[in-house]
Enzyme design. Structure first.
Site, PDB file in Angstrom:
ATOM      1  N   HIS A  64      48.578  44.596  41.043  1.00 23.41           N
ATOM      2  CA  HIS A  64      48.595  43.194  41.464  1.00 23.41           C
ATOM      3  C   HIS A  64      50.041  42.710  41.348  1.00 23.41           C
ATOM      4  O   HIS A  64      50.621  42.745  40.253  1.00 23.41           O
ATOM      5  CB  HIS A  64      47.667  42.346  40.593  1.00 23.41           C
ATOM      6  CG  HIS A  64      46.214  42.678  40.810  1.00 23.41           C
ATOM      7  ND1 HIS A  64      45.330  42.826  39.780  1.00 23.41           N
ATOM      8  CD2 HIS A  64      45.532  42.908  41.959  1.00 23.41           C
ATOM      9  CE1 HIS A  64      44.130  43.130  40.289  1.00 23.41           C
ATOM     10  NE2 HIS A  64      44.232  43.193  41.605  1.00 23.41           N
ATOM     11  N   GLU A  67      51.437  40.354  38.567  1.00 22.83           N
ATOM     12  CA  GLU A  67      51.224  40.700  37.155  1.00 22.83           C
ATOM     13  C   GLU A  67      52.432  41.480  36.654  1.00 22.83           C
ATOM     14  O   GLU A  67      52.478  42.702  36.668  1.00 22.83           O
ATOM     15  CB  GLU A  67      49.915  41.477  37.012  1.00 22.83           C
ATOM     16  CG  GLU A  67      48.744  40.603  37.446  1.00 22.83           C
ATOM     17  CD  GLU A  67      47.404  41.299  37.419  1.00 22.83           C
ATOM     18  OE1 GLU A  67      46.414  40.653  37.802  1.00 22.83           O
ATOM     19  OE2 GLU A  67      47.331  42.468  37.016  1.00 22.83           O
ATOM     20  N   HIS A 157      47.563  45.741  33.600  1.00 21.59           N
ATOM     21  CA  HIS A 157      47.445  44.437  34.269  1.00 21.59           C
ATOM     22  C   HIS A 157      47.674  43.299  33.278  1.00 21.59           C
ATOM     23  O   HIS A 157      47.705  43.507  32.067  1.00 21.59           O
ATOM     24  CB  HIS A 157      46.031  44.267  34.845  1.00 21.59           C
ATOM     25  CG  HIS A 157      45.724  45.171  35.987  1.00 21.59           C
ATOM     26  ND1 HIS A 157      45.522  44.718  37.261  1.00 21.59           N
ATOM     27  CD2 HIS A 157      45.573  46.523  36.038  1.00 21.59           C
ATOM     28  CE1 HIS A 157      45.263  45.734  38.058  1.00 21.59           C
ATOM     29  NE2 HIS A 157      45.278  46.847  37.355  1.00 21.59           N
ATOM     30  N   GLU A 221      44.017  45.037  30.410  1.00 22.22           N
ATOM     31  CA  GLU A 221      44.494  43.658  30.560  1.00 22.22           C
ATOM     32  C   GLU A 221      45.289  43.301  29.316  1.00 22.22           C
ATOM     33  O   GLU A 221      44.749  43.237  28.217  1.00 22.22           O
ATOM     34  CB  GLU A 221      43.307  42.699  30.717  1.00 22.22           C
ATOM     35  CG  GLU A 221      42.444  42.979  31.934  1.00 22.22           C
ATOM     36  CD  GLU A 221      43.088  42.555  33.257  1.00 22.22           C
ATOM     37  OE1 GLU A 221      44.134  41.863  33.220  1.00 22.22           O
ATOM     38  OE2 GLU A 221      42.548  42.922  34.317  1.00 22.22           O
TER      39      GLU A 221
HETATM   40 ZN   LIG Z   1      45.337  42.735  37.779  1.00 21.99          ZN
END
Ligand SMILES: [Zn+2]
Length: 333
Positions: A64, A67, A157, A221
């Protein structure tokens, strides 16, 4: 959205954000490693002759484009490693996922790259990200096929919204048990507080490598989204230390075991009538009680089935047919 500004970044962060591996590649090559650049945004550093005993570790960042924290963290980690290249004890593939989106300061160009790792893409097939995923899929296969069975993939992420567990990870259930246990223990060492066991593919990169290549893979994450060059790297300190050890083949133990959640249900957006029962600002792992409405989608009403469920990744804005959220429950293990 404005394009990301790279002017004020440190050299190593700017290089990784632009997928410029020149200096890092030269250092490893000079130290006798086989260095490959199979596609833009992918660097492989392997033993000159690959051995089945050596672990293959894939690190991906920027899947992404907005990020940016993991890009900074990994840039510093790789820069340090390249300055003592002989310390590298694994075969490494470093992947900068969506370079174009990073440059644009956006999450993606046409569609979410982390939903493209599937054989059937439907109306997503014509997107920019579908082509990028194909390139990454080929490079990933070549990397893992060339090594032994000890395979890791950490897809790093940061989350859009706040979370009751700021650092958490999604782990595909299909990973073989011993490798999965080792992975979850390692994630704990890296400061991951909660792990969600995922029973089915949502088209993510980590599911793909677990399913297709038998990798101990996870979508990790690491905290909140931030601006490139301005991320608070202290939130990644435990993960940076764990990566430091992993890449150098250290004996790694310690850390607190993450709390494990099972996926109770994946909420799929069936139509444009889809509406979530709570606001966009809802934190990840917000608890809901049995009977509470999660979402409505035309005649379909999603309600909480267990005594307590927690909502993760609530996002009513996804395309029809894609996952709009996950409901998880505490696992009794
Ligand atoms: Zn992500």
């Amino acid at each position: 959205m404005t394009a990301a500004s790279f002017d004020t970044l440190s050299a190593s962060v700017r290089a990784l954000a632009q997928a410029d591996f020149g200096e890092v590649a030269a250092r490893f090559r000079a130290a006798g490693f086989a260095v490959g650049l199979p596609v833009k945004g992918v660097l492989t550093v392997t033993a000159a002759v690959r051995s089945a005993k050596r672990a293959s570790v894939l690190l991906s960042v920027g899947v992404h484009g907005d990020e940016t924290g993991p890009i900074e963290m990994v840039a510093h980690a790789i820069d340090a490693l390249a300055r003592e290249p002989q310390a590298l004890a694994v075969d490494l593939m470093l992947c900068v996922g969506n370079i174009d989106a990073i440059a644009a300061g956006k999450r993606f160009i046409d569609a979410d790259l982390n939903r493209m790792f599937r054989s059937e893409r439907g109306d997503l097939a014509a997107t920019f990200e579908a082509g990028r995923a194909d390139a990454l899929i080929d490079a990933t296969a070549a990397f893992f096929d060339g090594g032994g069975d000890r395979r890791w993939h950490l897809d790093l992420h940061t989350a859009i919204r706040a979370s009751r567990y700021p650092r958490f990870a999604i782990v595909p259930e299909l990973i073989e048990e011993a490798a999965r246990t080792e992975l979850i223990g390692w994630l704990g060492l890296g400061g991951i507080e909660a792990v969600i066991m995922n029973p089915a593919s949502a088209g993510t990169y980590s599911w793909w490598t677990a399913e297709r290549h038998g990798a101990a893979a996870s979508t990790v994450e690491l905290g909140r989204i931030g601006t490139l060059g301005q991320n608070d790297l202290s939130q990644f300190a435990a993960m940076a230390a764990a990566l430091h050890g992993l890449l150098r083949g250290a004996d790694q133990a310690g850390g607190s075991a993450p709390i494990v959640f099972d996926t109770a249900r994946s909420i799929t957006k069936l139509s444009d009538a889809f509406a979530m029962a709570f606001g966009r600002e809802t934190e990840n792992f917000t608890p809901l009680s049995k009977g509470e409405v999660i979402a409505t989608d035309g005649d379909t009403v999603y309600t909480v089935q267990h005594e307590e469920e927690f909502v993760v990744f609530p996002n009513p804005d996804v395309r029809v047919g894609l996952r709009a959220g996950i409901m998880v429950v505490r696992a009794d293990r």
